[in-house]
Design a protein around this motif. Structure first.
Motif, PDB file in Angstrom:
ATOM      1  N   ARG A 103       0.827  -1.209   0.000  1.00  0.00           N
ATOM      2  CA  ARG A 103       0.000   0.000   0.000  1.00  0.00           C
ATOM      3  C   ARG A 103       0.864   1.263   0.000  1.00  0.00           C
ATOM      4  O   ARG A 103       0.507   2.263  -0.620  1.00  0.00           O
ATOM      5  N   LYS A 104       1.996   1.207   0.698  1.00  0.00           N
ATOM      6  CA  LYS A 104       2.896   2.362   0.698  1.00  0.00           C
ATOM      7  C   LYS A 104       3.503   2.561  -0.682  1.00  0.00           C
ATOM      8  O   LYS A 104       3.666   3.704  -1.141  1.00  0.00           O
ATOM      9  N   VAL A 105       3.829   1.478  -1.373  1.00  0.00           N
ATOM     10  CA  VAL A 105       4.338   1.589  -2.744  1.00  0.00           C
ATOM     11  C   VAL A 105       3.291   2.228  -3.643  1.00  0.00           C
ATOM     12  O   VAL A 105       3.604   3.127  -4.445  1.00  0.00           O
ATOM     13  N   LEU A 106       2.049   1.801  -3.518  1.00  0.00           N
ATOM     14  CA  LEU A 106       0.976   2.397  -4.315  1.00  0.00           C
ATOM     15  C   LEU A 106       0.868   3.897  -4.046  1.00  0.00           C
ATOM     16  O   LEU A 106       0.697   4.695  -4.972  1.00  0.00           O
ATOM     17  N   GLU A 107       0.983   4.272  -2.789  1.00  0.00           N
ATOM     18  CA  GLU A 107       0.918   5.694  -2.417  1.00  0.00           C
ATOM     19  C   GLU A 107       2.067   6.482  -3.048  1.00  0.00           C
ATOM     20  O   GLU A 107       1.870   7.568  -3.604  1.00  0.00           O
ATOM     21  N   LEU A 108       3.271   5.934  -2.974  1.00  0.00           N
ATOM     22  CA  LEU A 108       4.439   6.643  -3.488  1.00  0.00           C
ATOM     23  C   LEU A 108       4.458   6.707  -5.015  1.00  0.00           C
ATOM     24  O   LEU A 108       5.091   7.605  -5.591  1.00  0.00           O
ATOM     25  N   LEU A 109       3.771   5.793  -5.668  1.00  0.00           N
ATOM     26  CA  LEU A 109       3.729   5.795  -7.133  1.00  0.00           C
ATOM     27  C   LEU A 109       2.706   6.777  -7.703  1.00  0.00           C
ATOM     28  O   LEU A 109       2.745   7.084  -8.894  1.00  0.00           O
TER      29      LEU A 109
ATOM     30  N   ASP B   5       0.915   3.428 -15.010  1.00  0.00           N
ATOM     31  CA  ASP B   5      -0.317   2.647 -14.882  1.00  0.00           C
ATOM     32  C   ASP B   5      -0.054   1.510 -13.903  1.00  0.00           C
ATOM     33  O   ASP B   5       0.886   0.728 -14.084  1.00  0.00           O
ATOM     34  N   VAL B   6      -0.886   1.406 -12.860  1.00  0.00           N
ATOM     35  CA  VAL B   6      -0.634   0.451 -11.787  1.00  0.00           C
ATOM     36  C   VAL B   6      -1.739  -0.592 -11.722  1.00  0.00           C
ATOM     37  O   VAL B   6      -2.933  -0.268 -11.711  1.00  0.00           O
ATOM     38  N   LEU B   7      -1.327  -1.853 -11.681  1.00  0.00           N
ATOM     39  CA  LEU B   7      -2.224  -2.986 -11.488  1.00  0.00           C
ATOM     40  C   LEU B   7      -1.977  -3.573 -10.103  1.00  0.00           C
ATOM     41  O   LEU B   7      -0.871  -3.488  -9.571  1.00  0.00           O
ATOM     42  N   LEU B   8      -3.019  -4.177  -9.528  1.00  0.00           N
ATOM     43  CA  LEU B   8      -2.897  -4.807  -8.219  1.00  0.00           C
ATOM     44  C   LEU B   8      -3.491  -6.205  -8.274  1.00  0.00           C
ATOM     45  O   LEU B   8      -4.603  -6.396  -8.783  1.00  0.00           O
TER      46      LEU B   8
ATOM     47  N   ALA C 175      -9.943  -1.661  -4.661  1.00  0.00           N
ATOM     48  CA  ALA C 175      -8.766  -1.329  -5.460  1.00  0.00           C
ATOM     49  C   ALA C 175      -8.976  -0.013  -6.201  1.00  0.00           C
ATOM     50  O   ALA C 175      -8.070   0.829  -6.274  1.00  0.00           O
ATOM     51  N   ALA C 176     -10.170   0.173  -6.744  1.00  0.00           N
ATOM     52  CA  ALA C 176     -10.480   1.413  -7.461  1.00  0.00           C
ATOM     53  C   ALA C 176     -10.370   2.608  -6.522  1.00  0.00           C
ATOM     54  O   ALA C 176      -9.884   3.685  -6.903  1.00  0.00           O
ATOM     55  N   ALA C 177     -10.802   2.427  -5.273  1.00  0.00           N
ATOM     56  CA  ALA C 177     -10.689   3.515  -4.291  1.00  0.00           C
ATOM     57  C   ALA C 177      -9.230   3.833  -3.983  1.00  0.00           C
ATOM     58  O   ALA C 177      -8.897   4.953  -3.590  1.00  0.00           O
ATOM     59  N   MET C 178      -8.351   2.846  -4.187  1.00  0.00           N
ATOM     60  CA  MET C 178      -6.925   3.039  -3.980  1.00  0.00           C
ATOM     61  C   MET C 178      -6.257   3.611  -5.225  1.00  0.00           C
ATOM     62  O   MET C 178      -5.053   3.873  -5.238  1.00  0.00           O
ATOM     63  N   GLY C 179      -7.038   3.785  -6.288  1.00  0.00           N
ATOM     64  CA  GLY C 179      -6.518   4.376  -7.515  1.00  0.00           C
ATOM     65  C   GLY C 179      -5.825   3.405  -8.432  1.00  0.00           C
ATOM     66  O   GLY C 179      -5.036   3.816  -9.295  1.00  0.00           O
ATOM     67  N   VAL C 180      -6.097   2.102  -8.273  1.00  0.00           N
ATOM     68  CA  VAL C 180      -5.453   1.087  -9.107  1.00  0.00           C
ATOM     69  C   VAL C 180      -6.515   0.137  -9.654  1.00  0.00           C
ATOM     70  O   VAL C 180      -7.657   0.118  -9.194  1.00  0.00           O
TER      71      VAL C 180
END
Length: 337
Positions: A170-176, A182-185, A195-200
């Motif tokens: 989650r911290k990596v997602l935040e820093l990216l 374009d980020v996939l999870l 996941a959509a709420a996390m922007g991925v």
């Protein structure tokens, strides 16, 4: 309100002495002593015949803490809380602790920060082909046509696949987020909506592996995640893609990764391996498309003071009668590191 001298709980350091000396300098001990009664010179590295257990209410643990089993707990009748100045508590907090109803806190969130920073640096360098270009520049000592050698290199709208929405994931997602990436999870415990709420965008693991320019691993070491990246899944990676592992060595089949990397088809940035130290003859040490580091992504040097601060904050909360901000919940351990 801080506890008075007559009501302060008794605390005990339980960790390797080196970690106590490194992580709790005089300034940290001074702050700690305003909350608890503690002998800062006493460190329990072995609970065998440890008299201080008898009246200790808070154990301050870190790397090297002995196991807290039933026999140890029987000699610690006043123990109520374990504040872990490190990440995972699985190495010393046993079922007996949960049966006893101990309150447990961990500094895993603080330790996640440098791991995520290392990971993001690895991702950005991988897409920019920094290591390969640096090596070619060193060998040729003159500029080359980098675009011809590395067509499409760079980070703009490259696809990064994050495997596991753990604390580090989650911290990596935040820093990216600030980057045009374009980020996939892939995480079986995260819904598409979350996941959509996390922007991925949430996808299944095989789709993530085959669609990503960089695959970054952040899953826990569990029986079901052993060799998550096996020969079949590694073969799904795009030609020229990079595997980043800052999680656990057991997530990757080392033999299969060595074969893929030796072929030159994929790249790897590996901070953890199985075994933890690879044999001296492993090709992963010398392959030009592999960066191998000795488990340094986590907190080291000055970064350890972030962990210390987190532990001290938790002790302050406990002494003020407040709940831990980073409590460890028994049920969550089945799917966490």
């Amino acid at each position: 309100m801080l506890p008075t001298s007559t009501t302060r709980p008794r605390a005990l350091f339980a960790m390797g002495r080196h970690h106590r000396d490194t992580m709790f300098p005089p300034s940290a001990v001074q702050r700690l002593s305003t909350y608890v009664d503690i002998d800062p010179a006493h460190v329990a590295e072995d609970f065998t015949e440890e008299p201080a257990l008898e009246d200790v209410e808070i154990l301050i643990t870190s790397w090297g803490c002995p196991v807290l089993d039933e026999e140890v707990l029987a000699r610690a009748p006043a123990l109520k809380a374990v504040v872990h100045a490190a990440g995972s508590v699985k190495h010393h907090v046993t079922q007996a602790c949960w049966d006893r109803g101990l309150t447990v806190s961990s500094a895993a969130a603080a330790n996640a920060v440098p791991v995520a920073e290392y990971t993001v640096a690895a991702i950005l360098f991988a897409n920019k082909r920094v290591l390969e270009i640096g090596g070619l520049y060193r060998d040729h000592r003159s500029p080359l046509d980098w675009s011809r050698h590395f067509p499409g290199f760079g980070n703009y709208h490259r696809t990064v696949g994050v495997v596991g929405a753990s604390l580090v994931g989650r911290k990596v997602l935040e820093l990216l987020r600030p980057y045009d990436i374009d980020v996939l999870l892939a995480d079986p415990h995260v819904s598409t909506l979350r996941a959509a709420a996390m922007g991925v965008r949430r996808v299944e693991l095989d789709e993530l592996v085959s669609a990503s320019d960089v695959v970054s691993l952040h899953a826990p070491a569990l029986p079901e995640t052993r060799h998550l990246m096996d020969a079949r899944r590694l073969s799904l990676m795009r030609d020229g893609a990079t595997l980043v592992n800052t999680a656990r060595g057991s997530l990757v089949d080392t033999e299969a990764l060595t074969a893929e990397a030796a072929s030159g088809r994929i790249h790897a940035v590996i901070d953890v391996t199985e075994p933890e130290v690879l044999p001296a003859g492993s090709p992963l040490y010398s392959l030009p498309n592999v960066l191998l580091t000795p488990h340094i992504a986590g907190s080291l040097g000055g970064e350890l003071h972030r962990i210390t601060g987190s532990a001290l904050d938790e002790i302050e909360r406990y002494c003020a009668g407040e709940p831990f901000a980073h409590a460890v919940h028994h049920a969550a351990l089945a799917t966490s590191a």
